[in-house]
Design a protein around this motif. Structure first.
Motif, short mmCIF file in Angstrom:
data_model
loop_
_atom_site.label_atom_id
_atom_site.label_comp_id
_atom_site.label_asym_id
_atom_site.label_seq_id
_atom_site.Cartn_x
_atom_site.Cartn_y
_atom_site.Cartn_z
N ILE A 1 -13.37 84.84 78.26
CA ILE A 1 -12.46 83.99 77.52
C ILE A 1 -13.93 83.22 76.32
CG2 ILE A 1 -12.07 81.42 76.65
CD1 ILE A 1 -10.56 81.47 79.01
N PHE A 2 -15.24 83.02 76.98
CA PHE A 2 -16.22 82.75 76.10
C PHE A 2 -17.23 84.12 75.18
CE2 PHE A 2 -16.49 80.21 79.87
CZ PHE A 2 -16.04 78.82 79.24
N ILE A 3 -17.10 85.42 76.18
CA ILE A 3 -17.89 86.01 75.29
C ILE A 3 -16.69 86.38 73.69
CG2 ILE A 3 -18.13 88.97 75.59
CD1 ILE A 3 -18.92 88.03 78.42
N ARG A 4 -15.64 86.80 73.69
CA ARG A 4 -14.91 86.71 72.99
C ARG A 4 -15.15 85.72 71.78
NH1 ARG A 4 -11.17 87.84 76.68
NH2 ARG A 4 -10.06 85.90 76.23
N GLY A 5 -15.05 84.29 72.30
CA GLY A 5 -15.05 83.04 71.64
C GLY A 5 -16.63 83.50 70.29
N ALA A 6 -17.70 83.98 71.65
CA ALA A 6 -19.05 84.37 70.96
C ALA A 6 -19.21 84.88 69.74
CB ALA A 6 -19.80 84.46 71.74
N ALA A 7 -18.62 86.24 70.17
CA ALA A 7 -18.48 87.19 69.24
C ALA A 7 -17.66 86.79 67.85
CB ALA A 7 -17.44 88.64 70.14
N GLY A 8 -16.36 86.19 68.42
CA GLY A 8 -15.31 85.71 66.78
C GLY A 8 -16.19 85.02 65.83
N ILE B 1 -2.55 77.99 69.51
CA ILE B 1 -2.22 77.28 70.24
C ILE B 1 -1.79 78.04 72.10
CG2 ILE B 1 0.16 76.12 70.76
CD1 ILE B 1 -0.51 75.48 67.75
N GLU B 2 -1.31 79.56 71.02
CA GLU B 2 -1.33 80.59 72.81
C GLU B 2 -2.43 80.90 73.11
OE1 GLU B 2 1.70 82.05 74.37
OE2 GLU B 2 2.32 80.44 73.06
N ALA B 3 -3.11 80.71 72.95
CA ALA B 3 -4.40 81.40 73.27
C ALA B 3 -5.46 79.71 74.63
CB ALA B 3 -5.39 81.45 71.94
N ALA B 4 -4.59 78.84 73.67
CA ALA B 4 -5.13 77.48 74.50
C ALA B 4 -4.23 78.09 75.68
CB ALA B 4 -4.90 76.67 73.62
N LYS B 5 -3.07 78.23 75.64
CA LYS B 5 -2.29 77.96 77.21
C LYS B 5 -2.69 79.30 78.05
CE LYS B 5 1.50 78.18 74.75
NZ LYS B 5 3.29 77.96 74.58
N ASN B 6 -3.19 80.08 77.51
CA ASN B 6 -2.79 81.44 78.47
C ASN B 6 -4.95 80.93 78.52
OD1 ASN B 6 -1.10 82.27 77.88
ND2 ASN B 6 -2.21 83.61 75.91
N ASN B 7 -5.86 80.03 78.21
CA ASN B 7 -7.00 80.00 78.63
C ASN B 7 -6.81 78.74 79.25
OD1 ASN B 7 -7.71 81.64 76.29
ND2 ASN B 7 -8.85 79.93 74.95
N LYS B 8 -5.82 77.81 79.61
CA LYS B 8 -6.23 76.22 80.55
C LYS B 8 -5.56 77.57 81.49
CE LYS B 8 -3.17 72.31 81.14
NZ LYS B 8 -2.73 71.49 81.17
N ALA B 9 -4.59 78.52 81.37
CA ALA B 9 -3.84 78.72 82.98
C ALA B 9 -4.98 79.55 83.77
CB ALA B 9 -2.86 79.92 82.55
N ARG C 1 -10.27 77.54 89.18
CA ARG C 1 -10.00 76.80 90.08
C ARG C 1 -9.59 76.79 91.28
NH1 ARG C 1 -7.49 71.62 87.60
NH2 ARG C 1 -5.92 72.66 88.38
N ASP C 2 -8.43 77.61 91.09
CA ASP C 2 -7.83 77.66 92.72
C ASP C 2 -8.68 78.60 93.22
OD1 ASP C 2 -5.71 75.61 91.67
OD2 ASP C 2 -4.42 77.08 91.06
N SER C 3 -9.12 79.72 92.54
CA SER C 3 -10.14 80.33 93.67
C SER C 3 -11.11 80.15 94.25
CB SER C 3 -9.57 81.95 92.92
OG SER C 3 -11.36 81.33 91.39
N ILE C 4 -11.73 79.01 93.62
CA ILE C 4 -12.44 78.60 93.85
C ILE C 4 -12.67 77.79 95.59
CG2 ILE C 4 -14.62 77.02 94.08
CD1 ILE C 4 -14.78 77.34 91.01
N SER C 5 -11.12 76.30 95.53
CA SER C 5 -10.32 75.88 96.08
C SER C 5 -10.14 76.96 97.31
CB SER C 5 -9.52 75.46 95.91
OG SER C 5 -9.13 74.79 96.87
N ASN C 6 -9.98 78.20 97.63
CA ASN C 6 -9.12 78.70 97.90
C ASN C 6 -10.10 79.47 98.64
OD1 ASN C 6 -6.38 78.94 98.08
ND2 ASN C 6 -6.35 80.31 96.38
#
Length: 217
Positions: free
Chosen positions: A127-134, A176-184, A190-195
């Motif tokens: 996400i960060f890489i694509r944002g910087a590239a864009g 908006i669609e990208a924001a929903k996907n990024n939030k997921a 976060r869940d993987s760190i908890s696991n």
């Protein structure tokens, strides 16, 4: 003649035994018990003047909680990674180095949790890489591509306004669609760190991430 004092070498499990010149072991013990007994995630800041010994303290403290309290501390030096433009990648790399005390003994739960964390970290990092590239592409083409397109098709002012409004609607919808996907994705990370924490040996202490020189982030 040495102008600066030599760097104190502190072993991974040394604790406060050899270099505790200022008697910080009592405070270190209390801080360790706070982390060991807390049931919720904690963020603790150690703040003091430059040169007071914060780095030396946290290195001794990490050895103490690792050896005495069965915790899993990870050390990240922001100063050493000052050249990194994306701190997320550097911290994720540090977190991926978590190791169990006995690596020869198989732990499928830990291996799966670590694998899931790495996979999710890669996806979030994208996400960060694509944002910087864009951002870079928009910066390089702003004022050139659009102007040339207008000249080529000879749009009227009304058509320019209409096209811009249509493009803005399309961009907003995709954002908006990208924001929903990024939030997921962030929730999965976060869940993987908890696991990862839950996969550590039973009755062990928490996973502790120590970020030194935080003002560099």
């Amino acid at each position: 003649m040495k102008i600066f004092p030599p760097i104190v070498e502190i072993g991974l499990e040394e604790g406060f035994e050899k270099n505790d010149l200022f008697g910080y072991s009592a405070f270190g013990s209390e801080l360790g018990q706070l982390f060991r007994n807390a049931e919720d995630p904690l963020v603790v800041a150690l703040d003091d003047n430059w040169g007071i010994g914060k780095t030396t303290f946290v290195k001794m403290w990490m050895g103490y909680v690792r050896r005495e309290l069965d915790c899993y501390p990870i050390y990240f030096d922001a100063f050493e990674h000052d050249f990194v433009t994306d701190p997320f990648t550097a911290i994720s790399a540090a977190l991926s180095e978590v190791k169990l005390p006995n690596q020869d003994k198989k732990n499928p739960d830990f291996d799966k949790a670590m694998s899931d964390f790495k996979a999710n970290a890669i996806r979030v990092g994208g996400i960060f890489i694509r944002g910087a590239a864009g951002l870079a592409v928009r910066s390089l083409t702003a004022g050139f591509v659009d102007a040339e397109a207008i000249k080529q098709v000879k749009l009227t002012p009304e058509q320019v306004v209409e096209a811009a409004a249509s493009a803005a609607d399309s961009v907003m919808e995709s954002q908006i669609e990208a924001a929903k996907n990024n939030k997921a994705l962030f929730e999965e990370l976060r869940d993987s760190i908890s696991n990862l924490r839950k996969s550590l040996p039973k009755n062990s202490g928490p996973l502790i991430i120590v970020v030194d020189e935080l003002d560099r982030c």
